[in-house]
Design a protein around this motif. Structure first.
Motif, mmCIF file in Angstrom:
data_model
loop_
_atom_site.group_PDB
_atom_site.id
_atom_site.type_symbol
_atom_site.label_atom_id
_atom_site.label_comp_id
_atom_site.label_asym_id
_atom_site.label_seq_id
_atom_site.Cartn_x
_atom_site.Cartn_y
_atom_site.Cartn_z
ATOM 1 N N LEU A 241 0.824 -1.207 0.000
ATOM 2 C CA LEU A 241 0.000 0.000 0.000
ATOM 3 C C LEU A 241 0.859 1.259 0.000
ATOM 4 C CD1 LEU A 241 -2.986 0.699 0.044
ATOM 5 C CD2 LEU A 241 -2.947 0.566 2.519
ATOM 6 N N THR A 244 1.574 1.973 -3.596
ATOM 7 C CA THR A 244 0.360 2.444 -4.248
ATOM 8 C C THR A 244 0.137 3.920 -3.950
ATOM 9 O OG1 THR A 244 -0.482 0.275 -3.663
ATOM 10 C CG2 THR A 244 -2.030 1.806 -4.617
ATOM 11 N N ASN A 245 0.238 4.289 -2.667
ATOM 12 C CA ASN A 245 0.020 5.680 -2.305
ATOM 13 C C ASN A 245 1.101 6.596 -2.863
ATOM 14 O OD1 ASN A 245 -2.451 6.182 -0.946
ATOM 15 N ND2 ASN A 245 -1.717 5.023 0.825
ATOM 16 N N LYS A 248 0.379 7.161 -6.614
ATOM 17 C CA LYS A 248 -0.802 7.995 -6.790
ATOM 18 C C LYS A 248 -0.463 9.466 -6.520
ATOM 19 C CE LYS A 248 -5.668 7.965 -5.717
ATOM 20 N NZ LYS A 248 -6.755 7.513 -4.898
ATOM 21 N N GLN A 249 0.260 9.709 -5.424
ATOM 22 C CA GLN A 249 0.538 11.087 -5.052
ATOM 23 C C GLN A 249 1.644 11.701 -5.907
ATOM 24 O OE1 GLN A 249 0.859 11.047 -0.715
ATOM 25 N NE2 GLN A 249 -0.951 9.744 -0.677
ATOM 26 N N ALA A 270 -0.775 -7.141 -7.668
ATOM 27 C CA ALA A 270 -1.773 -6.680 -6.702
ATOM 28 C C ALA A 270 -1.785 -5.155 -6.605
ATOM 29 C CB ALA A 270 -1.499 -7.296 -5.324
ATOM 30 N N GLY A 274 -4.668 -2.527 -7.741
ATOM 31 C CA GLY A 274 -5.216 -1.546 -6.804
ATOM 32 C C GLY A 274 -5.159 -0.129 -7.352
ATOM 33 N N LEU A 275 -4.093 0.195 -8.075
ATOM 34 C CA LEU A 275 -3.934 1.542 -8.618
ATOM 35 C C LEU A 275 -4.818 1.773 -9.833
ATOM 36 C CD1 LEU A 275 -0.102 2.163 -8.610
ATOM 37 C CD2 LEU A 275 -1.802 3.730 -7.716
ATOM 38 N N SER B 125 -5.367 -3.612 -0.636
ATOM 39 C CA SER B 125 -4.665 -2.671 -1.516
ATOM 40 C C SER B 125 -5.571 -1.555 -2.006
ATOM 41 C CB SER B 125 -4.003 -3.397 -2.691
ATOM 42 O OG SER B 125 -4.926 -4.217 -3.335
ATOM 43 N N GLY B 126 -6.844 -1.656 -1.720
ATOM 44 C CA GLY B 126 -7.717 -0.512 -1.917
ATOM 45 C C GLY B 126 -8.161 -0.261 -3.343
ATOM 46 N N PRO B 128 -8.893 2.829 -6.460
ATOM 47 C CA PRO B 128 -8.546 4.194 -6.869
ATOM 48 C C PRO B 128 -9.789 5.074 -7.024
ATOM 49 C CG PRO B 128 -8.462 2.701 -8.756
ATOM 50 C CD PRO B 128 -8.920 1.878 -7.574
ATOM 51 N N ARG B 150 -5.384 19.773 -3.495
ATOM 52 C CA ARG B 150 -4.934 19.930 -2.104
ATOM 53 C C ARG B 150 -5.309 21.315 -1.570
ATOM 54 N NH1 ARG B 150 -1.364 15.514 0.230
ATOM 55 N NH2 ARG B 150 -1.282 14.109 -1.525
ATOM 56 N N GLN B 221 -5.225 6.180 -1.483
ATOM 57 C CA GLN B 221 -5.890 4.987 -1.968
ATOM 58 C C GLN B 221 -7.067 4.704 -1.026
ATOM 59 O OE1 GLN B 221 -5.124 3.770 -4.705
ATOM 60 N NE2 GLN B 221 -5.556 1.608 -4.808
#
Lengths: 411, 295
Positions: A241, A244-245, A248-249, A270, A274-275, B125-126, B128, B150, B221
């Motif tokens: 995770l 993933t974060n 994304k950011q 995985a 998730g992304l 893992s969520g 998007p 933001r 996420q």
């Protein structure tokens, strides 16, 4: 949840209460598995509720079960049993469960072991208890380097292979200056170290790095520092995770739009799932398995999908391979004896849905081909889970350290 | 380049701004906690799970009902608030008047159930969630690249925090609420429906968490773990601000966000604990918190 939240008196009571409950719960996890010492018992120990729960998690347990079923359910006339537990990414909890498994529950082999800090702790314990462990989910190359031991194995990949794959590809493509975002524990350090070494070998330079806590949510501060470094490549030495974060950011802060390349050093199917392809397209990554490589991998992938509603990553296929190889070794050795099985594991070739033409070195490293992939654009993806384009196959000898390079004293 | 303590000034401004953005979430969440604790005397451990529920409701709404971001900002807090009413009526009401510890344990259990269910359904893992098209992209401020989204988070959070503070401290409804905390029996005697007030307060506090969840969905996420990552920090914020103090929660939220941002420049490894160090010091020096009224 073990934090002061109210006035000191209530907090003290609460803290004590929570501490007791946690301890009991941790013990109960292991204790519930207690059974007779007969049969062959394999323990799958990994993160089943935290940042790495999709990376490996209960899906790895399912893969281990598939291996047992494919093997026929028994070996040397003894029933094979899978037990599993959640180590919550904490080395102390992981060691306690492993100790309980080895000492009380008669577990013969522990596998998966996502999270390098836990894997290193259990690796040491297995040596002391003279039991076999086959690490799949953890990455640190130390497991077959300075921390190697005669009964410990490392199956799917390691930080060296990731460095050679993703690190090498990006450096060769002109990314000669790097900045790292590193998960602040054993895994992150080793991944950064191995990648740095490779970048320097290729004539590149590392401009800096910043360490973030495991299970971090907000990466903006770290990304700003990466942006300010003006390095051509921002290397993500993290996983699950956290990766993933970060990805994304990074796109939110215009890192990729500003011309810097993002290197997800440890990404599996995985995380890409998730992304979503929109956020992850174009990323270059290294895996040891992809379901859509050929007929053999597709067959396994589809069987796995039927049971779990998701396609396996190299961690899941690797766990399948590790369990299957262990069972083959027990059969070939004609006993569960640790010395004999370890010798067979190092002797037998590995050829299954995961490891093609794989061989195991004296330090326990399973050497097999790795693959360099690029994540497809959304419009190029023709079916569900159609995510990767194969860029190159990295021969096992190139991907992993040789016995001499590994720094392991076992010859 | 100008430097402050060896750190380029530009980097410093950037981190202060980032701190404010993170502080926005701390403020929104700790505000809800403070309101609930102030009026119900319940330590709402489920706050993080409800924040996660807010983000997931936004994602589910988009996925299955085509509910866009702006609609989600309005609809999701209502849905989460309704869920809060169910929790309050079915569970919390039965333990009112008991030691706050019971409320904490009850909501802690709820957290485990809610997070566990979502982990079971959607994995860790969520999912998007894309930011609304009007708020994508960013502006170059000279010292940093500020994603427009933001900036919006800071504005939205300031507005909602101020509105909540205003309702509680400056309106008749707020006056009833505050009176009901001091002396419920007396307020009841004046013909005011105190149980209803309490239910609505809990729903309101929880709706704030849902709102924060929608704000967070495009940034992080959308994962079952997103709340548990945050809740501990938010509790620390409430303790530092003074349990139950509305203004304290808001101001401390932003302040600690900035402090955390600065720590990430000067000594990143400490960034995960700096808030708790502050909490420990505040508890030693001013046990009632920075803005709390001492007993």
């Amino acid at each position: 949840m073990r934090k002061d939240t109210r006035n000191p008196a209530v907090s003290a009571r609460l803290t004590a209460w929570l501490a007791r409950t946690t301890a009991v719960a941790a013990l109960a996890l292991g204790a519930s598995q207690a059974l007779a010492a007969d049969g062959v018992k394999i323990g799958v120990l990994n993160d089943q509720s935290g940042v790495y729960a999709d990376y490996g998690g209960k899906w790895s347990v399912e893969a281990a079960r598939m291996a047992v079923e494919d093997f026929g359910g028994s070996v040397l006339g003894q029933k094979i049993e899978i037990v599993s537990a959640d180590h919550q990414n904490k080395p102390d909890i992981g060691s306690n469960i492993a100790r309980q498994w080895y000492d009380v529950d008669g577990v013969d082999m522990i596998t998966e072991l996502t999270t390098s800090s836990v894997a290193l702790a259990v690796h040491e314990l297995s040596k002391e208890k003279k039991k076999i462990d086959i690490v799949v989910g953890a990455a640190t190359s130390r497991l077959t380097g300075d921390a190697c031991q005669p009964y410990g194995f490392h199956w799917a990949f390691d930080t060296r292979a990731l460095a050679v794959g993703t690190g090498g590809a990006l450096t060769k493509a002109g990314g000669n200056t790097w900045f790292f975002l590193t998960a602040d524990y054993a895994f992150g350090y080793q991944l950064e170290e191995d990648t740095t070494k490779l970048v320097k070998e290729e004539g590149g330079k590392v401009l800096g790095s910043v360490r973030h806590p495991l299970n971090n949510n907000d990466f903006s501060s770290f990304l700003l520092q990466a942006q300010a470094s003006q390095a051509k490549v921002v290397g993500l030495a993290n996983a699950g995770l956290d990766t993933t974060n970060s990805v994304k950011q990074a796109s939110e802060f215009g890192i990729t739009a500003g011309g810097q390349k993002l290197a997800g050093l440890l990404m599996t199917l995985a995380e890409v799932h998730g992304l979503g392809l929109k956020a992850s397209q174009g990323l270059v990554l290294t895996e040891g398995y992809y379901w859509d490589l050929d007929d053999k991998s597709r067959e396994f992938g589809e069987r796995f999908f039927k049971r779990t509603q998701r396609m396996p990553s190299m961690i899941h296929a690797g766990t399948y391979s590790a369990v299957l190889s262990y069972l083959k070794a027990v059969k070939a050795a004609g006993s569960k004896d640790t010395e004999k099985v370890a010798a067979k594991l190092k002797e037998l070739p590995v050829d299954d849905v995961f490891g093609r033409g794989g061989k195991v070195l004296a330090n326990g490293r399973m050497v097999h081909d790795m693959y360099l992939f690029e994540v497809k654009k959304p419009e190029d993806s023709k079916k569900p889970w159609d995510y990767y384009k194969l860029l190159a196959t990295i021969p096992g000898d190139k991907a992993f350290f040789s016995l001499a390079e590994s720094g392991c004293p076992i010859k | 380049m100008t430097t402050i303590f060896g750190v380029p000034a530009a980097a410093l401004y950037g981190q202060i701004l980032i701190g404010l953005i993170n502080g926005s979430f701390y403020a929104l969440l700790s505000l809800g906690l403070a309101v609930i604790f102030g009026l119900l005397n319940v330590i709402n451990f489920a706050h993080g799970a409800l924040y996660m529920l807010g983000a997931f409701t936004a994602w589910l709404g988009l996925q299955y009902f085509g509910l866009n971001y702006w609609a989600a900002l309005v609809v999701v807090p209502i849905v989460v608030g309704l869920f809060g009413i169910v929790i309050e009526r079915l569970a919390l009401r039965r333990i009112s008047g008991l030691d706050p510890l019971y409320g904490l344990l009850l909501t802690f259990g709820l957290t485990l159930v809610i997070e566990g269910l979502f982990r079971y359904w959607y994995g860790s893992s969520g999912q998007p969630y894309a930011p609304p098209p009007q708020l994508t992209g960013g502006v170059n401020l000279g010292f940093m690249f500020l994603p427009i989204y933001r900036g919006w988070v800071v504005i939205a959070s300031v507005i909602v925090c101020f509105a909540t503070w205003y309702v509680i401290e400056r309106t008749r409804l707020g006056a009833y609420l505050r009176a009901a905390t001091e002396n419920p029996a007396l307020v009841k005697a004046f013909g005011i429906n105190v149980p209803l007030l309490i239910t609505l307060t809990y729903a309101g506090g929880v709706a704030l968490a849902g709102f924060a969840g929608v704000l967070a969905a495009p940034i992080y996420q959308v994962s079952p773990l997103m709340g548990s990552n945050l809740i501990i920090v938010v509790f620390a914020v409430v303790v530092v601000g003074g349990m139950g103090s509305i203004l304290g929660a808001i101001v401390t939220g932003y302040l600690l966000g900035v402090l955390e941002g600065l720590t990430k420049v000067f000594y990143p490894p400490a960034s995960a604990i700096v808030i708790f160090v502050v909490m420990a010091v505040v508890l030693l020096v001013r046990p009632a918190g920075l803005f709390g009224r001492g007993d």
